[in-house]
Write an enzyme that holds these catalytic residues in place. Sequence first.
Site, PDB file in Angstrom:
ATOM      1  N   HIS A   7      95.871  27.945  15.591  1.00 14.53           N
ATOM      2  CA  HIS A   7      95.796  26.599  15.708  1.00 14.53           C
ATOM      3  C   HIS A   7      94.591  25.775  16.200  1.00 14.53           C
ATOM      4  O   HIS A   7      93.767  26.709  17.515  1.00 14.53           O
ATOM      5  CB  HIS A   7      97.042  25.680  15.270  1.00 14.53           C
ATOM      6  CG  HIS A   7      98.017  25.451  17.552  1.00 14.53           C
ATOM      7  ND1 HIS A   7      98.464  26.847  18.150  1.00 14.53           N
ATOM      8  CD2 HIS A   7      97.351  24.884  18.009  1.00 14.53           C
ATOM      9  CE1 HIS A   7      98.533  26.470  18.766  1.00 14.53           C
ATOM     10  NE2 HIS A   7      98.598  25.678  19.356  1.00 14.53           N
ATOM     11  N   HIS A  79      93.031  21.695  22.560  1.00 18.09           N
ATOM     12  CA  HIS A  79      92.488  23.381  22.795  1.00 18.09           C
ATOM     13  C   HIS A  79      92.686  23.785  21.838  1.00 18.09           C
ATOM     14  O   HIS A  79      93.344  23.643  20.430  1.00 18.09           O
ATOM     15  CB  HIS A  79      93.843  23.777  23.450  1.00 18.09           C
ATOM     16  CG  HIS A  79      94.745  23.406  22.626  1.00 18.09           C
ATOM     17  ND1 HIS A  79      95.822  22.233  22.790  1.00 18.09           N
ATOM     18  CD2 HIS A  79      95.684  24.168  22.181  1.00 18.09           C
ATOM     19  CE1 HIS A  79      97.176  22.626  22.458  1.00 18.09           C
ATOM     20  NE2 HIS A  79      97.439  23.877  22.190  1.00 18.09           N
ATOM     21  N   GLU A 130      94.779  28.373  24.362  1.00 16.90           N
ATOM     22  CA  GLU A 130      95.957  28.998  24.371  1.00 16.90           C
ATOM     23  C   GLU A 130      96.174  30.058  23.901  1.00 16.90           C
ATOM     24  O   GLU A 130      95.506  30.207  23.003  1.00 16.90           O
ATOM     25  CB  GLU A 130      96.756  27.976  23.348  1.00 16.90           C
ATOM     26  CG  GLU A 130      98.016  27.692  23.619  1.00 16.90           C
ATOM     27  CD  GLU A 130      98.928  27.059  23.195  1.00 16.90           C
ATOM     28  OE1 GLU A 130      98.583  26.365  21.993  1.00 16.90           O
ATOM     29  OE2 GLU A 130     100.155  27.601  22.907  1.00 16.90           O
TER      30      GLU A 130
END
Length: 134
Positions: A7, A79, A130
């Site tokens: 994502h 992020h 991440e």
Amino acid sequence: MIGRLNHVAIAVRDLAKAASVYRDVLGAQVSEPVLQPEHGVTTVFITLPNTKIELISPLGDNSPIAKFLERMPDGGIHHVCYEVDDITTARDALRKQGARVLGDGEPKIGAHGKPVLFLHPKDFCGTLVEIEQA
Ligand code: CO
């Protein structure tokens, strides 16, 4: 090492407004807001055919995205999340290359119920990364 883009997270002040942009203007499939007190954010998940967008807004007094939104009042990309096969193997390999893992370096359970870690933006082209165990 990294696999699919899981994502892209976009930090926003006004979650309802941002959800409306994605639902009503862009015509995307948008979830109801999900409170994530352990992460200090409220999240709206947007499902695209090949990946997800997460709209995140601050929840509580010590939200990790509060400072980001002070700098970027209109919101912005916060992020990107890449999938890895095994999070501790990935962490150890990244550290060996000199990458900084944020926090205590122990994987935490992220928004999708899977172990995640965050990597220092200075080591990754100015972008908070991440990694999530697929
Ligand atoms: Co994320």
